[in-house]
Design a protein around this motif. Structure first.
Motif, PDB file in Angstrom:
ATOM      1  N   LEU A  86      81.198 -61.605 -58.156  1.00  0.00           N
ATOM      2  CA  LEU A  86      81.243 -62.162 -56.811  1.00  0.00           C
ATOM      3  C   LEU A  86      81.064 -61.019 -55.817  1.00  0.00           C
ATOM      4  CD1 LEU A  86      81.565 -64.805 -55.297  1.00  0.00           C
ATOM      5  CD2 LEU A  86      84.025 -64.406 -55.233  1.00  0.00           C
ATOM      6  N   GLY A  87      79.812 -60.743 -55.454  1.00  0.00           N
ATOM      7  CA  GLY A  87      79.506 -59.628 -54.566  1.00  0.00           C
ATOM      8  C   GLY A  87      79.683 -59.944 -53.105  1.00  0.00           C
ATOM      9  N   MET A  88      79.789 -61.209 -52.742  1.00  0.00           N
ATOM     10  CA  MET A  88      79.940 -61.605 -51.338  1.00  0.00           C
ATOM     11  C   MET A  88      81.408 -61.796 -51.003  1.00  0.00           C
ATOM     12  SD  MET A  88      78.835 -65.621 -51.592  1.00  0.00           S
ATOM     13  CE  MET A  88      79.915 -66.087 -50.249  1.00  0.00           C
ATOM     14  N   PRO A  89      81.778 -61.551 -49.748  1.00  0.00           N
ATOM     15  CA  PRO A  89      83.160 -61.851 -49.368  1.00  0.00           C
ATOM     16  C   PRO A  89      83.409 -63.340 -49.493  1.00  0.00           C
ATOM     17  CG  PRO A  89      82.060 -60.486 -47.714  1.00  0.00           C
ATOM     18  CD  PRO A  89      81.011 -60.951 -48.663  1.00  0.00           C
ATOM     19  N   PRO A  90      84.552 -63.758 -49.967  1.00  0.00           N
ATOM     20  CA  PRO A  90      84.818 -65.198 -50.124  1.00  0.00           C
ATOM     21  C   PRO A  90      84.787 -65.898 -48.771  1.00  0.00           C
ATOM     22  CG  PRO A  90      86.780 -63.901 -50.607  1.00  0.00           C
ATOM     23  CD  PRO A  90      85.690 -62.930 -50.403  1.00  0.00           C
ATOM     24  N   ARG A  91      84.129 -67.043 -48.710  1.00  0.00           N
ATOM     25  CA  ARG A  91      84.035 -67.828 -47.487  1.00  0.00           C
ATOM     26  C   ARG A  91      84.526 -69.243 -47.783  1.00  0.00           C
ATOM     27  NH1 ARG A  91      83.459 -63.523 -45.886  1.00  0.00           N
ATOM     28  NH2 ARG A  91      81.746 -62.569 -44.736  1.00  0.00           N
ATOM     29  N   LEU A  92      85.311 -69.766 -46.893  1.00  0.00           N
ATOM     30  CA  LEU A  92      85.802 -71.117 -47.069  1.00  0.00           C
ATOM     31  C   LEU A  92      84.781 -72.104 -46.543  1.00  0.00           C
ATOM     32  CD1 LEU A  92      89.550 -70.707 -46.016  1.00  0.00           C
ATOM     33  CD2 LEU A  92      88.593 -70.790 -48.325  1.00  0.00           C
ATOM     34  N   TYR A  93      84.467 -73.117 -47.354  1.00  0.00           N
ATOM     35  CA  TYR A  93      83.561 -74.184 -46.905  1.00  0.00           C
ATOM     36  C   TYR A  93      84.251 -74.973 -45.791  1.00  0.00           C
ATOM     37  CZ  TYR A  93      80.128 -77.962 -47.307  1.00  0.00           C
ATOM     38  OH  TYR A  93      79.147 -78.883 -47.054  1.00  0.00           O
ATOM     39  N   ASP A  94      83.470 -75.458 -44.830  1.00  0.00           N
ATOM     40  CA  ASP A  94      84.047 -76.121 -43.655  1.00  0.00           C
ATOM     41  C   ASP A  94      84.454 -77.568 -43.913  1.00  0.00           C
ATOM     42  OD1 ASP A  94      81.596 -77.252 -43.921  1.00  0.00           O
ATOM     43  OD2 ASP A  94      80.809 -76.582 -41.995  1.00  0.00           O
ATOM     44  N   ARG A  95      84.332 -78.030 -45.153  1.00  0.00           N
ATOM     45  CA  ARG A  95      84.762 -79.381 -45.574  1.00  0.00           C
ATOM     46  C   ARG A  95      83.968 -80.485 -44.888  1.00  0.00           C
ATOM     47  NH1 ARG A  95      88.053 -79.011 -49.969  1.00  0.00           N
ATOM     48  NH2 ARG A  95      88.898 -81.057 -49.420  1.00  0.00           N
ATOM     49  N   VAL A  96      82.786 -80.165 -44.406  1.00  0.00           N
ATOM     50  CA  VAL A  96      81.906 -81.181 -43.818  1.00  0.00           C
ATOM     51  C   VAL A  96      81.032 -81.756 -44.930  1.00  0.00           C
ATOM     52  CG1 VAL A  96      80.039 -81.617 -42.182  1.00  0.00           C
ATOM     53  CG2 VAL A  96      81.924 -80.098 -41.558  1.00  0.00           C
ATOM     54  N   SER A  97      80.948 -83.099 -45.000  1.00  0.00           N
ATOM     55  CA  SER A  97      80.144 -83.735 -46.037  1.00  0.00           C
ATOM     56  C   SER A  97      78.668 -83.573 -45.707  1.00  0.00           C
ATOM     57  CB  SER A  97      80.500 -85.222 -46.135  1.00  0.00           C
ATOM     58  OG  SER A  97      79.715 -85.846 -47.129  1.00  0.00           O
ATOM     59  N   ARG A  98      77.927 -82.989 -46.629  1.00  0.00           N
ATOM     60  CA  ARG A  98      76.494 -82.759 -46.454  1.00  0.00           C
ATOM     61  C   ARG A  98      75.757 -83.295 -47.673  1.00  0.00           C
ATOM     62  NH1 ARG A  98      78.925 -78.157 -44.236  1.00  0.00           N
ATOM     63  NH2 ARG A  98      78.203 -77.633 -42.117  1.00  0.00           N
ATOM     64  N   GLY A  99      75.070 -84.405 -47.485  1.00  0.00           N
ATOM     65  CA  GLY A  99      74.282 -84.972 -48.573  1.00  0.00           C
ATOM     66  C   GLY A  99      75.085 -85.283 -49.817  1.00  0.00           C
ATOM     67  N   GLY A 100      76.346 -85.690 -49.663  1.00  0.00           N
ATOM     68  CA  GLY A 100      77.195 -85.995 -50.803  1.00  0.00           C
ATOM     69  C   GLY A 100      78.086 -84.851 -51.237  1.00  0.00           C
ATOM     70  N   VAL A 101      77.825 -83.622 -50.741  1.00  0.00           N
ATOM     71  CA  VAL A 101      78.649 -82.460 -51.082  1.00  0.00           C
ATOM     72  C   VAL A 101      79.809 -82.387 -50.086  1.00  0.00           C
ATOM     73  CG1 VAL A 101      78.703 -79.961 -51.328  1.00  0.00           C
ATOM     74  CG2 VAL A 101      76.698 -81.243 -52.074  1.00  0.00           C
ATOM     75  N   THR A 102      81.043 -82.515 -50.577  1.00  0.00           N
ATOM     76  CA  THR A 102      82.216 -82.503 -49.700  1.00  0.00           C
ATOM     77  C   THR A 102      82.921 -81.156 -49.684  1.00  0.00           C
ATOM     78  OG1 THR A 102      83.602 -83.347 -51.503  1.00  0.00           O
ATOM     79  CG2 THR A 102      82.558 -84.976 -50.042  1.00  0.00           C
ATOM     80  N   ASN A 103      82.730 -80.347 -50.722  1.00  0.00           N
ATOM     81  CA  ASN A 103      83.381 -79.034 -50.746  1.00  0.00           C
ATOM     82  C   ASN A 103      82.694 -78.165 -51.788  1.00  0.00           C
ATOM     83  OD1 ASN A 103      85.158 -77.003 -50.085  1.00  0.00           O
ATOM     84  ND2 ASN A 103      86.803 -77.739 -51.424  1.00  0.00           N
ATOM     85  N   VAL A 104      82.696 -76.850 -51.534  1.00  0.00           N
ATOM     86  CA  VAL A 104      82.138 -75.874 -52.475  1.00  0.00           C
ATOM     87  C   VAL A 104      83.153 -74.745 -52.610  1.00  0.00           C
ATOM     88  CG1 VAL A 104      80.243 -74.319 -53.021  1.00  0.00           C
ATOM     89  CG2 VAL A 104      79.784 -76.454 -51.811  1.00  0.00           C
ATOM     90  N   ARG A 105      83.535 -74.429 -53.851  1.00  0.00           N
ATOM     91  CA  ARG A 105      84.470 -73.348 -54.117  1.00  0.00           C
ATOM     92  C   ARG A 105      83.870 -72.425 -55.164  1.00  0.00           C
ATOM     93  NH1 ARG A 105      88.356 -75.359 -56.888  1.00  0.00           N
ATOM     94  NH2 ARG A 105      87.721 -77.539 -57.029  1.00  0.00           N
ATOM     95  N   LEU A 106      84.096 -71.130 -55.013  1.00  0.00           N
ATOM     96  CA  LEU A 106      83.648 -70.170 -56.016  1.00  0.00           C
ATOM     97  C   LEU A 106      84.666 -69.049 -56.116  1.00  0.00           C
ATOM     98  CD1 LEU A 106      80.707 -68.023 -54.607  1.00  0.00           C
ATOM     99  CD2 LEU A 106      82.176 -69.377 -53.171  1.00  0.00           C
ATOM    100  N   ALA A 107      84.792 -68.512 -57.337  1.00  0.00           N
ATOM    101  CA  ALA A 107      85.769 -67.449 -57.592  1.00  0.00           C
ATOM    102  C   ALA A 107      85.349 -66.694 -58.843  1.00  0.00           C
ATOM    103  CB  ALA A 107      87.177 -68.032 -57.750  1.00  0.00           C
ATOM    104  N   GLN A 108      85.899 -65.477 -58.990  1.00  0.00           N
ATOM    105  CA  GLN A 108      85.659 -64.674 -60.181  1.00  0.00           C
ATOM    106  C   GLN A 108      86.553 -65.210 -61.290  1.00  0.00           C
ATOM    107  OE1 GLN A 108      83.346 -61.935 -59.889  1.00  0.00           O
ATOM    108  NE2 GLN A 108      83.312 -62.159 -62.116  1.00  0.00           N
ATOM    109  N   TYR A 109      86.018 -66.133 -62.086  1.00  0.00           N
ATOM    110  CA  TYR A 109      86.797 -66.832 -63.101  1.00  0.00           C
ATOM    111  C   TYR A 109      87.240 -65.869 -64.207  1.00  0.00           C
ATOM    112  CZ  TYR A 109      87.945 -70.371 -66.637  1.00  0.00           C
ATOM    113  OH  TYR A 109      88.576 -71.127 -67.588  1.00  0.00           O
ATOM    114  N   LYS A 110      86.298 -65.031 -64.691  1.00  0.00           N
ATOM    115  CA  LYS A 110      86.584 -63.990 -65.657  1.00  0.00           C
ATOM    116  C   LYS A 110      85.918 -62.711 -65.176  1.00  0.00           C
ATOM    117  CE  LYS A 110      86.957 -67.120 -69.631  1.00  0.00           C
ATOM    118  NZ  LYS A 110      86.432 -67.467 -70.987  1.00  0.00           N
ATOM    119  N   GLU A 111      86.041 -61.673 -65.966  1.00  0.00           N
ATOM    120  CA  GLU A 111      85.493 -60.393 -65.540  1.00  0.00           C
ATOM    121  C   GLU A 111      83.996 -60.476 -65.298  1.00  0.00           C
ATOM    122  OE1 GLU A 111      85.315 -55.735 -67.033  1.00  0.00           O
ATOM    123  OE2 GLU A 111      86.384 -57.238 -68.197  1.00  0.00           O
ATOM    124  N   ASP A 112      83.282 -61.230 -66.116  1.00  0.00           N
ATOM    125  CA  ASP A 112      81.832 -61.346 -65.952  1.00  0.00           C
ATOM    126  C   ASP A 112      81.396 -62.795 -65.753  1.00  0.00           C
ATOM    127  OD1 ASP A 112      82.495 -62.181 -68.456  1.00  0.00           O
ATOM    128  OD2 ASP A 112      80.720 -61.324 -69.450  1.00  0.00           O
TER     129      ASP A 112
END
Length: 634
Positions: A86-112
């Protein structure tokens, strides 16, 4: 906790006075910036709109693997990107529904392994496309356009050389996703405030010599670029960003405008994909930077008297725009061109014209002949000449052995004996059914009279079913027409030219179209409905009974209607029923109840004509083959 900064605090002290979370965010942002260049690093994430679908675009470096699966409650798509960080700073999704997408989350689940979770409003079909520098998740079923979301929006340069703010007026202004800050300034020097913003954002901000003043502001949970823009606007200053270095310059409007007016010009060729390059020239010419410090100094000044520095030209052979503009303004112009040069949607329109003509005929008539052997009529029953029944002795033995010998009469004439007490009659001789399907003949002898009756009956059903299905594909907001038929030349004589010394009257020839005609202009609305101006016609040529030449039989409809994609609408319907009843027979007798039909003929004819016009439009999405169909409402 609030902190109040005065103008006496130096930059170094100001930095020390920043809240701890601001320093942590700054360090984290600097670390993320360094990691953006790492192999397999995820640089940004965007949610953008496409025709009929939504795309979640993950920008990354290098080759990575991906595993995907879906979960319910709520419905979501889970991606495990292996070999990624995860090279980008974490950003919180604004919770606005866009084309069926209501939220997007990402995190460093494991080392790689970076896990990306896309929450949906319902279960939707999706596909994953792996590119050289991005990973795209295409989600089907988006019907309402939306404003895209980006995790790392960029600062823009100021428009038109006059410079308004840090973030320029883009074709689509996105909500800022920069780190948020909460801070209070009380009579702080503006230069110290700008230094604090530079430290917090990890950006280089150069302050012009004309920038001075004090700032009193209370900022609560706002992106730093939004807060900076508001402070500069309140102080009457503006900012411009160098597109090459990313350095932000803060100065007065006049100084920044003067700097851009002296900036060297750069020429760039821009290939246009969908639009006509010549049609964009006037639009882009109005967006060129202007120098208003030399009003009236050159012939290239616009209506306001400001000098237009750049130029825009179009090469029609290659459909290319040739733009000459200052380097700092070129990125803005390219953004506008990209927003204008979009694929124009296509609409496939299928019409159906149904014309049904049904005719029912019932015909029943009785004719009869009453007469003796010497009184008869050749129009109904051809009786034998009574003179041919005279006995004849052919062998001369005195005994008649044959009949004949009389003088036959002319069979083309009616024979009636004048005088005497005999009577004869004929009824409905001229009112017989034409082409009867059934004929019954009844003959009997009543004393010296012969009675012969004819019963004619006919029932006929005629059905003409004509269906025409013209279909056509056209661009949005473009008229299209189709004709399947013929053009008939019509000669028009100018009677006023006769007798003027020019000889015979002048005649001109015009052509009239007839057949199946469909003309339509579609317009796709934002919610993927189709507004159509439509002309549908079925016409045929017929010879006129008078000397005018021809007549045109037409069934047509002209209207405007709004329908959904794939929906069938009835745009015209007409039913004409014509019933004709004819009765002919012997006066008085034909009107008698029950037995009146024995003395005449009755003909009933019912003609029913139905016209129905249907139309079905369909939006052809990007990548869909022309001519393919899909279920309505998809």
């Amino acid at each position: 906790m609030r902190r109040f900064w005065s103008t006496a605090i130096a930059s170094g002290v100001l930095l020390g006075a920043l809240p701890a979370y601001a320093i942590d965010n700054t360090a984290r942002a600097e670390g993320a910036t360094r990691s953006l260049r790492a192999e397999g690093a995820i640089r940004s994430l965007s949610v953008v709109a496409a025709t009929g679908r939504t795309e979640v675009v993950i920008a990354l470096n290098g080759k990575v693997g991906v595993q995907d699966f879906t979960l319910g409650g709520p419905d979501r798509i889970v991606l495990d990107v292996t070999g990624a960080t995860l090279g980008m700073p974490p950003r919180l999704y604004d919770r606005v529904s866009r084309g069926g997408v209501t939220n997007v989350r990402l995190a460093q689940y494991k080392e790689d392994v970076v896990r990306v979770v896309i929450e949906l409003d319902a279960r939707r079909a999706y596909s994953i496309i792996r590119g050289t520098d991005d990973l795209r998740v295409t989600i089907e079923g988006a019907t309402v356009p939306f404003v895209a979301w980006h995790s790392t929006p960029e600062l823009g340069s100021a428009p038109e050389g006059r410079v308004a703010s840090v973030k320029s007026a883009r074709p689509e202004r996105q909500q800022s996703q920069q780190p948020r800050m909460t801070v209070t300034y009380q009579d702080a020097d503006i230069r110290d405030v700008l230094a604090a913003f530079a430290t917090f954002a990890g950006r280089t901000i150069v302050v012009g010599k004309a920038v001075s003043g004090v700032v009193s502001a209370e900022i609560r949970d706002q992106p730093w670029d939004v807060a900076l823009r508001a402070i500069l606007e309140a102080q009457g200053f503006a900012a411009a960003e160098d597109p090459n270095t990313g350095i932000i310059t803060v100065d007065s409007y006049e100084n920044i405008g003067a700097k851009q007016a002296q900036e060297p010009l750069n020429t760039q060729l821009v290939s246009i994909n969908y639009a006509r390059a010549a049609s964009l020239v006037e639009t882009m010419r109005g967006l060129l930077s202007k120098d208003c410090s030399k009003i009236g100094a050159a012939s290239t000044a616009n209506a306001s008297g400001c000098l237009v520095r750049g130029t825009v030209a179009a090469d029609t052979a290659t459909n290319t725009l040739i733009i000459t503009e200052a380097t700092s303004r070129m990125a803005d112009l390219l953004g506008y061109i990209q927003a204008l040069d979009v694929r124009t949607p296509q609409v496939a329109i299928k019409a159906k014209i149904i014309f049904v003509n049904r005719t029912d005929i019932e015909d029943l008539g009785i004719t009869y002949d009453l007469g003796t052997q010497s009184q008869f009529f050749n129009r109904l029953v051809q009786r034998t000449d009574p003179t041919t029944f005279t006995p004849v002795d052919n062998n001369g033995d005195g005994v008649p052995d044959a009949v004949g010998g009389g003088t036959p009469f002319d069979p083309s004439t009616n024979t009636i004996d004048l005088g005497g007490t005999q009577i004869s009659g004929i009824a409905n001789a001229n009112q017989r059914v034409v082409g009867p399907a059934l004929q019954l003949i009844f003959s009997t002898a009543l004393g010296k009279f012969d009675l012969t009756a004819f019963i004619d009956a006919l029932q006929e059903v005629r059905l003409a079913d004509i269906e025409a299905e013209p279909s056509i594909v056209t661009l949005d907001n473009r008229q299209a027409s189709i004709l399947v038929g013929e053009e008939t030349p019509i000669r028009i004589i100018d009677a006023s030219s006769q007798g003027t010394g020019a000889g015979a009257a002048r005649a001109t020839v015009s052509f009239k179209e007839s057949g199946i005609i469909l003309q339509v202009t579609p317009h796709i609305t934002n919610n993927r409905q189709i507004l159509m101006s439509l002309h549908s016609e079925r016409s045929s040529l017929q010879a006129a009974a008078s000397d005018v030449g021809f007549t045109f039989s037409k069934q047509r409809a002209d209207n405007q209607l709004l329908v959904a994609d794939g929906e069938t609408a009835v745009i015209g319907g007409l039913t004409v029923t014509q019933v004709t009843v004819a009765k002919a027979g012997i006066p008085i007798l034909v009107d008698l109840p029950l037995i009146g039909r024995l003395f005449g003929q009755t003909r009933t004819q019912e003609e029913k004509r139905d016209l129905l016009i249907l139309v079905t439009p369909h939006i052809i999405d990007e990548g869909e083959s022309v001519g393919t169909t899909r279920p309505p409402g998809r």
